[in-house]
Enzyme design. Structure first.
Site, PDB file in Angstrom:
ATOM      1  N   GLU A   1      -4.882   7.811  -3.072  1.00 36.18           N
ATOM      2  CA  GLU A   1      -5.334   6.551  -2.499  1.00 36.18           C
ATOM      3  C   GLU A   1      -5.629   5.531  -3.604  1.00 36.18           C
ATOM      4  O   GLU A   1      -5.480   4.329  -3.398  1.00 36.18           O
ATOM      5  CB  GLU A   1      -6.575   6.814  -1.630  1.00 36.18           C
ATOM      6  CG  GLU A   1      -6.843   5.792  -0.573  1.00 36.18           C
ATOM      7  CD  GLU A   1      -5.725   5.643   0.455  1.00 36.18           C
ATOM      8  OE1 GLU A   1      -5.623   4.557   1.027  1.00 36.18           O
ATOM      9  OE2 GLU A   1      -4.937   6.593   0.683  1.00 36.18           O
TER      10      GLU A   1
ATOM     11  N   HIS B   1       1.689   4.429  -2.898  1.00 38.76           N
ATOM     12  CA  HIS B   1       1.733   5.892  -2.709  1.00 38.76           C
ATOM     13  C   HIS B   1       3.082   6.442  -3.174  1.00 38.76           C
ATOM     14  O   HIS B   1       3.170   7.464  -3.847  1.00 38.76           O
ATOM     15  CB  HIS B   1       1.583   6.244  -1.221  1.00 38.76           C
ATOM     16  CG  HIS B   1       0.175   6.234  -0.708  1.00 38.76           C
ATOM     17  ND1 HIS B   1      -0.827   6.988  -1.261  1.00 38.76           N
ATOM     18  CD2 HIS B   1      -0.391   5.580   0.350  1.00 38.76           C
ATOM     19  CE1 HIS B   1      -1.960   6.785  -0.567  1.00 38.76           C
ATOM     20  NE2 HIS B   1      -1.715   5.931   0.406  1.00 38.76           N
TER      21      HIS B   1
ATOM     22  N   HIS C   1       0.829  -1.211   0.000  1.00 39.56           N
ATOM     23  CA  HIS C   1       0.000   0.000   0.000  1.00 39.56           C
ATOM     24  C   HIS C   1       0.867   1.266   0.000  1.00 39.56           C
ATOM     25  O   HIS C   1       0.733   2.127  -0.882  1.00 39.56           O
ATOM     26  CB  HIS C   1      -0.926  -0.010   1.226  1.00 39.56           C
ATOM     27  CG  HIS C   1      -1.823   1.185   1.323  1.00 39.56           C
ATOM     28  ND1 HIS C   1      -3.119   1.181   0.864  1.00 39.56           N
ATOM     29  CD2 HIS C   1      -1.605   2.435   1.809  1.00 39.56           C
ATOM     30  CE1 HIS C   1      -3.662   2.376   1.055  1.00 39.56           C
ATOM     31  NE2 HIS C   1      -2.768   3.153   1.636  1.00 39.56           N
ATOM     32  N   GLU C   2       1.755   1.365   0.969  1.00 34.95           N
ATOM     33  CA  GLU C   2       2.601   2.569   1.049  1.00 34.95           C
ATOM     34  C   GLU C   2       3.514   2.645  -0.169  1.00 34.95           C
ATOM     35  O   GLU C   2       3.799   3.733  -0.674  1.00 34.95           O
ATOM     36  CB  GLU C   2       3.421   2.581   2.348  1.00 34.95           C
ATOM     37  CG  GLU C   2       2.591   2.562   3.647  1.00 34.95           C
ATOM     38  CD  GLU C   2       1.523   3.640   3.742  1.00 34.95           C
ATOM     39  OE1 GLU C   2       1.723   4.730   3.172  1.00 34.95           O
ATOM     40  OE2 GLU C   2       0.470   3.387   4.371  1.00 34.95           O
TER      41      GLU C   2
HETATM   42 ZN    ZN Z   1      -3.100   5.268   1.879  1.00 29.67          ZN
END
Ligand code: ZN
Length: 507
Positions: A302, A276, A272-273
């Site tokens: 997101e 980003h 997830h990170e």
């Molecule tokens: Zn996030």
């Protein structure tokens, strides 16, 4: 005379760029100190670090609200001048002048009061959450709602406060568009969730055990490299909660949090990170020191983290080329059949806590918060009625009722600090993902094939080419139009959920 005009325009343009560079230097210092505070700073340095952080953030804020800056932006905003600017400068002037004007309208003493109240409210929320007692937090929440309305009322006096808030976190989005998308989602997800629940939960007992933390870190590095994180343009560290922070072009950092018994948690946080971070690492260097370099579009941001985490990371084919290596790094996985692992990463079931929810029920957690925010801002529901309203909605959407406020209305920090209107952007990110997936399959072919053959870099290259390189040049609605050629719709996400989960759960 025309030439003189052009020269003075170019001069102002250069001045604004120089000025932005100066603001960025303060912001970079503040971000570095903040990173250090959350990852490495020894206890005895905290006061001194906080003081330095306060100094650099205040300087950055002072510069971006200074009259000198405002008059340069005003000059570049004049239609005849504005028309001659390049696209990135136009975006910069439009956005930064709007923000400058908004701040000018907020009375100084109100702003100071708002920041102090929000800091205090956060502390009260922490205590109330620990005690599981909403009544302790109610007066603070009441005040934050009133002050947030007043705050955005100064910034945009002629607009509905909740619309202003939505636009602040996801420029170009409004409640009419969100209503349409979320209603479609809700109507599609409720029957899907019943079907999944009827199929029963998988037996995941074989995953129980302890997983070495040093080895989990190696898995994180493997995953980050695999999806395209550039370790020459970033770094990874540990913190209480995982996050991503951009220090400058060429330095985008991620953190993770490890737990011996929850290896999946750190693996999916890493992906997830990483999503980003890859987004920001891939922004074209032509946009350095323009507004496009800073991606304040929370939904779009997101959408990238969730694309990697959910659309890619929770697809069994993603793990086909990786599962052997995972077992080498973390031996307990050798004993877990691949099928069981795939069921575990797609274990859909209602739960109370948003941050621990699977990708399907997560949507309903956000719809609940969006409906609550509308009740607060548009229907003026009194604060003391909010916990019961929360619990009723939880029952309606997920079929479960919280036993106490800590696992209900008190679980998230957002409202305590005045971040109303932020939640919808998480779900908009997933909605955009459904559309991006559709488009990728049209242009690159079947996702499972690409992933199974380990050609994930083709997907990262596609995302870079179509989305990442532009940073925030275009807002999400514009990105969707440019990349997918239509308006934001929940249908592709619903189709993706239906086909994926009917296959996994066999209905
Ligand atoms: Zn996030």
């Amino acid at each position: 005379p025309r030439k003189i005009k052009e020269e003075s325009m170019n001069q102002t343009c250069e001045q604004v760029k120089e000025y932005l560079k100066k603001i960025r230097k303060y912001e970079q210092a503040a971000a570095l100190i903040s990173w250090d505070l959350q990852t490495a700073a020894p206890k005895k340095s905290i006061d001194s670090k906080l003081e330095a952080l306060g100094f650099f953030s205040t300087e950055a804020f002072r510069l971006s609200t200074a009259e000198e800056y405002g008059s340069m932006l005003r000059e570049l905003s004049r239609p005849e001048v504005f028309a001659g600017l390049d696209e990135a400068m136009q975006v910069t002037v439009r956005r930064n002048y709007r923000d400058y004007q908004r701040f000018q309208r907020v009375p100084q003493n109100f702003y100071t009061d708002y920041i102090t109240t929000s800091g205090r409210s956060e502390k009260v929320w922490e205590e109330a959450k620990r005690a599981g007692d909403f009544s302790l937090f109610a007066p603070s929440l009441d005040k934050m709602i009133a002050m947030t309305k007043e705050y955005v009322g100064y910034m945009e006096p002629d607009k509905d406060p909740y619309e202003v808030l939505l636009d602040m976190y996801e420029e170009g989005m409004d409640s009419a568009a969100i209503d349409a998308v979320f209603t479609e989602l809700k109507n599609g997800l409720l029957p899907l969730l019943s079907a999944i629940r009827a199929a029963g939960r998988p037996d995941l007992a074989s995953l129980k055990g302890t997983y070495d933390i040093e080895a989990q870190k190696k898995v994180q590095d493997l995953l980050l490299s695999y999806i395209g994180f550039d370790f020459d343009a970033g770094a990874a560290a540990e913190s209480e909660h995982p996050f991503t922070t951009g220090l400058c072009h060429g330095d985008i950092r991620v953190t993770n949090h490890y737990n011996e018994t929850l290896p999946l948690s750190s693996m999916f946080s890493a992906i997830h990170e990483g999503g980003h971070a890859i987004f920001e690492q891939n922004i074209d260097s032509a946009y350095i020191n323009t507004a496009a370099e800073q991606v304040n579009l929370m939904g779009l941001h997101e959408s990238q983290s969730r694309f990697y985490e959910n659309i890619l990371g929770r697809t069994p084919a993603f793990w086909t080329p990786l599962y052997g290596k995972l077992g080498e790094l973390l031996p307990p996985f050798k004993a877990i059949p691949f099928d069981t692992f795939c069921r575990a990463i797609n274990d859909v079931h209602p739960s109370f806590i948003r941050t621990e929810a699977d990708e399907v029920t997560y949507c309903l957690h956000i719809i609940l918060r969006y409906e609550m925010e509308k009740a607060i801002f548009q229907e003026n529901v009194p604060t003391d009625r909010l916990p019961a309203l929360w619990n009723d909605k939880m029952e309606e959407l997920l079929g479960i009722r919280p036993e106490n406020d800590a696992e209900g209305i008190l679980q998230d920090m957002h409202w305590s600090e005045g971040s109303f209107g932020y939640f919808p952007s998480y779900l908009l990110g997933s909605v955009y993902d459904g559309m991006f997936l559709n488009q990728i399959e049209k242009e690159l072919g079947n996702l499972d094939c690409i992933l199974e053959e380990g050609r994930i870099q083709e997907i990262t290259a596609w995302l870079k080419e179509k989305i990442h390189r532009y940073g925030s040049m275009y807002n999400s609605r514009e990105v969707i139009r440019r990349v997918c050629g239509g308006e934001v719709s929940a249908k592709p996400l619903l189709d993706y959920f239906r086909s994926k989960y009917s296959r996994i759960y066999g209905f």
